[in-house]
Design a protein around this motif. Structure first.
Motif, PDB file in Angstrom:
ATOM      1  N   ILE A  63       0.835  -1.197   0.000  1.00 38.41           N
ATOM      2  CA  ILE A  63       0.000   0.000   0.000  1.00 38.41           C
ATOM      3  C   ILE A  63       0.873   1.253   0.000  1.00 38.41           C
ATOM      4  CG2 ILE A  63      -1.720   1.316   1.309  1.00 38.41           C
ATOM      5  CD1 ILE A  63      -2.826  -1.168  -0.084  1.00 38.41           C
ATOM      6  N   ILE A  64       1.935   1.252   0.775  1.00 41.57           N
ATOM      7  CA  ILE A  64       2.860   2.385   0.798  1.00 41.57           C
ATOM      8  C   ILE A  64       3.475   2.608  -0.579  1.00 41.57           C
ATOM      9  CG2 ILE A  64       5.111   3.145   1.681  1.00 41.57           C
ATOM     10  CD1 ILE A  64       4.330   1.803   4.356  1.00 41.57           C
ATOM     11  N   GLU A  65       3.875   1.540  -1.229  1.00 39.09           N
ATOM     12  CA  GLU A  65       4.576   1.646  -2.512  1.00 39.09           C
ATOM     13  C   GLU A  65       3.641   1.812  -3.708  1.00 39.09           C
ATOM     14  OE1 GLU A  65       7.955   1.320  -3.086  1.00 39.09           O
ATOM     15  OE2 GLU A  65       8.670   0.818  -1.075  1.00 39.09           O
ATOM     16  N   GLU A  66       2.469   1.180  -3.647  1.00 36.60           N
ATOM     17  CA  GLU A  66       1.673   1.022  -4.866  1.00 36.60           C
ATOM     18  C   GLU A  66       0.258   1.596  -4.814  1.00 36.60           C
ATOM     19  OE1 GLU A  66       3.483  -0.105  -7.157  1.00 36.60           O
ATOM     20  OE2 GLU A  66       4.829  -1.667  -6.425  1.00 36.60           O
ATOM     21  N   PHE A  67      -0.217   2.075  -3.661  1.00 35.08           N
ATOM     22  CA  PHE A  67      -1.623   2.473  -3.556  1.00 35.08           C
ATOM     23  C   PHE A  67      -2.013   3.549  -4.559  1.00 35.08           C
ATOM     24  CE2 PHE A  67      -5.020   5.090  -1.491  1.00 35.08           C
ATOM     25  CZ  PHE A  67      -6.053   4.181  -1.695  1.00 35.08           C
ATOM     26  N   SER A  68      -1.101   4.461  -4.860  1.00 39.22           N
ATOM     27  CA  SER A  68      -1.427   5.535  -5.812  1.00 39.22           C
ATOM     28  C   SER A  68      -1.812   4.984  -7.180  1.00 39.22           C
ATOM     29  CB  SER A  68      -0.245   6.503  -5.960  1.00 39.22           C
ATOM     30  OG  SER A  68       0.888   5.836  -6.489  1.00 39.22           O
ATOM     31  N   LYS A  69      -1.348   3.784  -7.506  1.00 42.81           N
ATOM     32  CA  LYS A  69      -1.664   3.181  -8.802  1.00 42.81           C
ATOM     33  C   LYS A  69      -3.125   2.743  -8.892  1.00 42.81           C
ATOM     34  CE  LYS A  69       3.027   1.526  -9.798  1.00 42.81           C
ATOM     35  NZ  LYS A  69       3.702   2.042  -8.606  1.00 42.81           N
ATOM     36  N   THR A  70      -3.786   2.594  -7.745  1.00 41.07           N
ATOM     37  CA  THR A  70      -5.214   2.259  -7.787  1.00 41.07           C
ATOM     38  C   THR A  70      -6.058   3.498  -8.066  1.00 41.07           C
ATOM     39  OG1 THR A  70      -5.632   2.613  -5.411  1.00 41.07           O
ATOM     40  CG2 THR A  70      -4.818   0.441  -6.078  1.00 41.07           C
ATOM     41  N   LEU A  71      -5.547   4.667  -7.704  1.00 41.52           N
ATOM     42  CA  LEU A  71      -6.306   5.914  -7.845  1.00 41.52           C
ATOM     43  C   LEU A  71      -5.946   6.705  -9.088  1.00 41.52           C
ATOM     44  CD1 LEU A  71      -6.117   7.209  -4.143  1.00 41.52           C
ATOM     45  CD2 LEU A  71      -8.146   6.332  -5.284  1.00 41.52           C
ATOM     46  N   GLN A  72      -4.670   6.839  -9.346  1.00 41.14           N
ATOM     47  CA  GLN A  72      -4.204   7.748 -10.392  1.00 41.14           C
ATOM     48  C   GLN A  72      -4.175   7.053 -11.756  1.00 41.14           C
ATOM     49  OE1 GLN A  72      -0.555   9.553  -8.962  1.00 41.14           O
ATOM     50  NE2 GLN A  72      -1.517  10.195  -7.066  1.00 41.14           N
ATOM     51  N   THR A  73      -5.361   6.764 -12.252  1.00 42.18           N
ATOM     52  CA  THR A  73      -5.531   6.166 -13.567  1.00 42.18           C
ATOM     53  C   THR A  73      -6.589   6.946 -14.331  1.00 42.18           C
ATOM     54  OG1 THR A  73      -7.352   4.663 -13.006  1.00 42.18           O
ATOM     55  CG2 THR A  73      -5.108   3.916 -12.498  1.00 42.18           C
ATOM     56  N   ARG A  74      -6.663   6.733 -15.623  1.00 47.00           N
ATOM     57  CA  ARG A  74      -7.663   7.415 -16.448  1.00 47.00           C
ATOM     58  C   ARG A  74      -9.080   6.943 -16.139  1.00 47.00           C
ATOM     59  NH1 ARG A  74      -5.881  10.404 -20.750  1.00 47.00           N
ATOM     60  NH2 ARG A  74      -3.638  10.328 -21.178  1.00 47.00           N
ATOM     61  N   GLU A  75      -9.198   5.779 -15.516  1.00 48.20           N
ATOM     62  CA  GLU A  75     -10.512   5.200 -15.210  1.00 48.20           C
ATOM     63  C   GLU A  75     -11.005   5.539 -13.813  1.00 48.20           C
ATOM     64  OE1 GLU A  75     -12.489   3.483 -17.383  1.00 48.20           O
ATOM     65  OE2 GLU A  75     -10.982   4.167 -18.818  1.00 48.20           O
ATOM     66  N   VAL A  76     -10.311   6.438 -13.115  1.00 55.53           N
ATOM     67  CA  VAL A  76     -10.631   6.683 -11.707  1.00 55.53           C
ATOM     68  C   VAL A  76     -12.071   7.132 -11.492  1.00 55.53           C
ATOM     69  CG1 VAL A  76      -9.713   9.046 -11.773  1.00 55.53           C
ATOM     70  CG2 VAL A  76      -9.904   7.839  -9.577  1.00 55.53           C
ATOM     71  N   ASP A  77     -12.596   8.002 -12.368  1.00 50.57           N
ATOM     72  CA  ASP A  77     -13.966   8.491 -12.178  1.00 50.57           C
ATOM     73  C   ASP A  77     -14.986   7.371 -12.367  1.00 50.57           C
ATOM     74  OD1 ASP A  77     -13.143  11.103 -11.639  1.00 50.57           O
ATOM     75  OD2 ASP A  77     -13.128  11.636 -13.760  1.00 50.57           O
ATOM     76  N   ASN A  78     -14.760   6.562 -13.386  1.00 54.82           N
ATOM     77  CA  ASN A  78     -15.660   5.442 -13.651  1.00 54.82           C
ATOM     78  C   ASN A  78     -15.572   4.413 -12.521  1.00 54.82           C
ATOM     79  OD1 ASN A  78     -17.480   3.823 -15.235  1.00 54.82           O
ATOM     80  ND2 ASN A  78     -15.724   2.577 -15.864  1.00 54.82           N
ATOM     81  N   GLU A  79     -14.364   4.123 -12.071  1.00 58.58           N
ATOM     82  CA  GLU A  79     -14.184   3.158 -10.986  1.00 58.58           C
ATOM     83  C   GLU A  79     -14.745   3.691  -9.672  1.00 58.58           C
ATOM     84  OE1 GLU A  79     -10.242   0.835 -12.741  1.00 58.58           O
ATOM     85  OE2 GLU A  79     -10.021   2.221 -11.064  1.00 58.58           O
TER      86      GLU A  79
END
Length: 224
Positions: free
Chosen positions: A131-147
């Motif tokens: 989570i410390i290393e990778e959590f931003s990858k769950t949020l900072q994507t082009r699909e964030v609004d849809n997800e």
């Protein structure tokens, strides 16, 4: 708390997975070994093919649980924030002093995580590192609004909103409770990252934790 956690099944949105991995031994093995493998090689190098080799199963069997590795990472983050939410509720349940309750909540979301041995297929300590290393990858994507509309981040937001309510109990006149708590929850991950990798730009170290920093910040910011 360990006695209770061992019997809990977190409610994670079914739009994230194809088949709930916690309903089978293979699914639990996928969760357990994916955490260890992502921690070992990083999310960029992680693939279902490599995971299949690790668990001794066909790559196709993993796709029966998750469409892609992004959704697996989202699932792991949802599980993590569900676990944090449980700890948060348990830790603050019988506290009446608003500031003490807020400080306890901040401790839960900023402290170093130890593994809970009652969940044998989830190593929370290693998952915390992911989570410390990778959590931003769950949020900072082009699909964030849809997800977001699909509820992928509802548990994460629920954790933040719970602590926001504690701030409002301490000082209802403070106008930036949402920004404060979202910054603390996200910032704690960043401070742990800096402590481990870029030590010269943080005061956090083996003696001073992100918990100390954010406790100091809140106590001084919200005092009336």
């Amino acid at each position: 708390m360990a006695i209770f956690i061992s019997n809990i099944k977190f409610n994670i949105g079914d739009s994230i997975y194809v088949k709930d991995p916690e309903t089978s031994e293979l699914g639990k093995k996928i969760l357990k070994e994916s955490i260890l493998l992502i921690n070992e090689i990083g999310f960029e190098e992680f693939t279902f093919k490599k995971l299949g080799i690790k668990i001794g199963s066909n790559e196709s069997s993993i796709y029966r649980y998750f469409e892609n590795k992004h959704k697996l990472l989202v699932y792991l983050s949802c599980w993590y924030w569900s676990w944090i939410e449980y700890k948060l509720v348990f830790a603050t349940a019988n506290m009446e002093n608003p500031m003490q309750k807020l400080i306890k909540a901040i401790a839960v979301v900023t402290e170093k995580i130890e593994d809970d041995e009652t969940t044998d297929y989830i190593n929370e300590s290693v998952l915390n590192k992911i989570i410390i290393e990778e959590f931003s990858k769950t949020l900072q994507t082009r699909e964030v609004d849809n997800e977001n509309k699909k509820g992928y981040f509802i548990i994460y937001k629920r954790v933040i909103n719970r602590i926001i309510s504690f701030v409002e109990d301490v000082n209802p006149e403070y106008p930036y409770a949402k920004s404060l708590i979202s910054s603390i929850v996200e910032g704690a991950l960043h401070q742990h990252f800096l402590k481990d990798h870029l030590k010269t730009i943080t005061n956090c170290n083996e003696e001073i934790s992100p918990m100390h920093f954010y406790t100091h910040l809140v106590e001084n910011l919200l005092k009336k």
